[in-house]
Design a protein around this motif. Structure first.
Motif, PDB file in Angstrom:
ATOM      1  N   LEU A 206       2.387   4.175  10.646  1.00  0.00           N
ATOM      2  CA  LEU A 206       1.727   5.453  10.350  1.00  0.00           C
ATOM      3  C   LEU A 206       2.190   6.533  11.331  1.00  0.00           C
ATOM      4  N   ASP A 207       2.301   6.142  12.611  1.00  0.00           N
ATOM      5  CA  ASP A 207       2.748   7.108  13.632  1.00  0.00           C
ATOM      6  C   ASP A 207       4.149   7.620  13.355  1.00  0.00           C
TER       7      ASP A 207
ATOM      8  N   GLU B 270      -1.264   4.721   1.468  1.00  0.00           N
ATOM      9  CA  GLU B 270      -1.113   5.444   0.197  1.00  0.00           C
ATOM     10  C   GLU B 270      -1.054   6.946   0.453  1.00  0.00           C
ATOM     11  N   GLU B 271      -1.979   7.388   1.286  1.00  0.00           N
ATOM     12  CA  GLU B 271      -2.040   8.813   1.637  1.00  0.00           C
ATOM     13  C   GLU B 271      -0.730   9.304   2.261  1.00  0.00           C
TER      14      GLU B 271
ATOM     15  N   THR C  42      -7.647  -4.393   4.028  1.00  0.00           N
ATOM     16  CA  THR C  42      -8.969  -3.932   4.469  1.00  0.00           C
ATOM     17  C   THR C  42      -8.918  -2.705   5.382  1.00  0.00           C
ATOM     18  N   GLU C  43      -7.807  -2.530   6.111  1.00  0.00           N
ATOM     19  CA  GLU C  43      -7.805  -1.452   7.117  1.00  0.00           C
ATOM     20  C   GLU C  43      -6.760  -0.370   6.895  1.00  0.00           C
ATOM     21  N   PHE C  44      -5.707  -0.663   6.123  1.00  0.00           N
ATOM     22  CA  PHE C  44      -4.584   0.290   6.113  1.00  0.00           C
ATOM     23  C   PHE C  44      -4.140   0.789   4.740  1.00  0.00           C
ATOM     24  N   LYS C  45      -4.596   0.098   3.666  1.00  0.00           N
ATOM     25  CA  LYS C  45      -4.079   0.398   2.330  1.00  0.00           C
ATOM     26  C   LYS C  45      -4.204   1.898   1.997  1.00  0.00           C
TER      27      LYS C  45
END
Ligand code: NDP
Ligand code: AKG
Ligand code: MN
Length: 402
Positions: free
Chosen positions: A199-200, A238-239, A231-234
């Motif tokens: 993500l970073d 997507e965003e 549970t934590e990153f999907k």
């Protein structure tokens, strides 16, 4: 010029052979003239490890927990040949294995890209970052020779005395056997750090294991990654327009060779060890890759991904000239100094690290380089420098920038 001051010490872990020689040259020529270097020094050279029964390695890892940032020189992991060469009391474990077992975490390794050094895989257009799990597997194993017929079993005894057994092999003849482990919490933090780093840096994550063959061990890695992702990153992925892709490790290797790069390749410990050398050398040289261990508690250990360059060291001992590439070791120092600067709010220290990296890259781009790069560069008529002169050429560039 006034030297840059440091408020918190950096944990400095010295090492062995040719990289120990480079270490001193880097400090003498590129750091000490410009920084009032504040380090807590640990000599991880094999002689001192032997003298301290390897306690120095443990002390260095503990100091990393205390101060948060370390820089490590490459070290010898002894094998049978080193026992005689260094007259060792025992065949010590890998210092890297010991330190990573204490700190836990993920080792991120990325190629150092420079104009004039093109990857030898034609379709690789962007760097491939390896995220190597740093804890466990064969790096914290137990193994034995089997010298006559008998059976080897895996036995688990719970604290309340319950026993689980499974047969490893009924040996009819001599052989070898090994036991290894990993921890669910460590695999979870490995998965989280890969997804957070993705993500970073806005990159996809690829992960490969061999769950068809290792139906419990590798399957656990696959399951943990998928659960943490779902549970934590999907949603965040997507965003950000990013994806997580799992496949068998051999399929991943084949796809990596055909891809254009620009993603994070999450690897189990051994896969990451081997594949980081393949990726770095395909991007130019073993010495053109950064490597940093990021622990779940936020401790950082910077290093070069390559070893002590033993063959060059033996030439050096014979009084012959060497042309050993110091870029990865320089970047280990700059990574650590930049991080120290960030944590201590010292912009001056971070800026120095940026400038030293720029000076290193522009030295190469100006055609001055070590032999490993000269052999593959697209720059015409490069100047091949010996180990010391390359560092001195970088100093000249650096002084122009300061
Ligand atoms: N992080 C660590 O602490 C590591 C430590 N080791 C240890 O290092 C020792 C030596 O291991 P070895 O297998 O020789 O691996 P090395 O990575 O040290 O070197 C292998 C070969 O790669 C080339 N190479 C590597 N680094 C450089 C560089 N900076 N500049 C130019 N060429 C380079 C050289 O090729 P050529 O000879 O063709 O020029 C060299 O002989 C072992 O004792 C091992 O335990 C190994 C890996 C990591
Ligand atoms: O510690 C060792 O012996 C090897 C380490 C290594 O190869 C690596 O960090 O890539
Ligand atoms: Mn390695």
């Amino acid at each position: 010029m006034k030297k840059i001051q440091m408020t918190t010490p950096l944990v400095e872990m010295d090492g062995d052979e040719m990289t120990r020689i480079l270490w001193k040259m880097i400090k003498d020529e590129l750091l000490l003239p410009f920084i009032d270097l504040n380090t807590e020094y640990y000599d991880l050279g094999l002689n001192y490890r032997n003298e301290t029964d390897d306690q120095v390695t443990i002390d260095a890892a503990e100091a990393t927990k205390k101060y948060g940032v370390a820089v490590k020189c490459a070290t010898i992991t002894p094998n049978h040949a080193r026992m005689d060469e260094y007259d060792l009391k025992k065949m010590y474990k890998s210092p890297n294995g010991t330190i990573r077992a204490i700190l836990d975490g993920t080792v991120f390794r990325a190629p150092i890209v420079v104009k004039g050094i093109e990857p030898c895989v034609r379709n690789w257009k962007k760097p491939i970052t390896l995220a190597r799990h740093a804890y466990g597997d064969i790096y914290k194993n137990t193994e034995m020779y089997i010298d006559r017929p008998g059976k080897v079993e895996l036995v688990y005894t719970s604290e309340d005395g319950e026993e689980k057994r499974s047969l490893v092999q009924e040996f009819k003849a001599p052989g070898v056997a090994m036991g290894m482990h990993n921890m669910t919490a460590s695999i979870e933090s490995f998965a989280r750090s890969c997804f957070n780093y993705a993500l970073d840096t806005k990159q996809d994550v690829w992960f490969g294991a061999k769950d068809t063959i290792s139906k419990t061990y590798d399957a656990k890695f696959k399951e943990v990654f998928q659960t943490i992702f779902d549970t934590e990153f999907k949603d965040k992925f997507e965003e950000a327009g990013l994806t997580y892709f799992y496949s068998l490790i051999d399929d991943i290797v084949a796809r990596v060779m055909k891809a254009e790069g620009g993603f994070i390749w999450a690897c189990k410990n051994y896969d990451g060890d081997v594949m980081s050398d393949m990726v770095s050398s395909a991007f130019g040289s073993l010495a053109m890759m950064t490597s940093v261990l990021v622990s779940p508690q936020g401790y950082y250990e910077y290093e070069a991904a390559h070893g002590t360059v033993q063959r060059h060291y033996y030439r050096h001992l014979e009084g012959k000239e060497t042309s050993t590439n110091s870029v990865a070791t320089i970047f280990a120092w700059t990574g650590a100094l930049r991080k120290r600067g960030e944590l201590d709010g010292s912009q001056e220290l971070s800026d120095f690290a940026d400038k030293l990296e720029k000076a290193t890259l522009s030295t190469i781009e100006s055609g001055k380089m070590t032999k490993d790069l000269a052999l593959i560069t697209s720059i015409e008529n490069p100047t091949v420098l010996n180990s010391r002169d390359f560092i001195l050429a970088i100093r000249e560039e650096l002084e122009k920038m300061l």
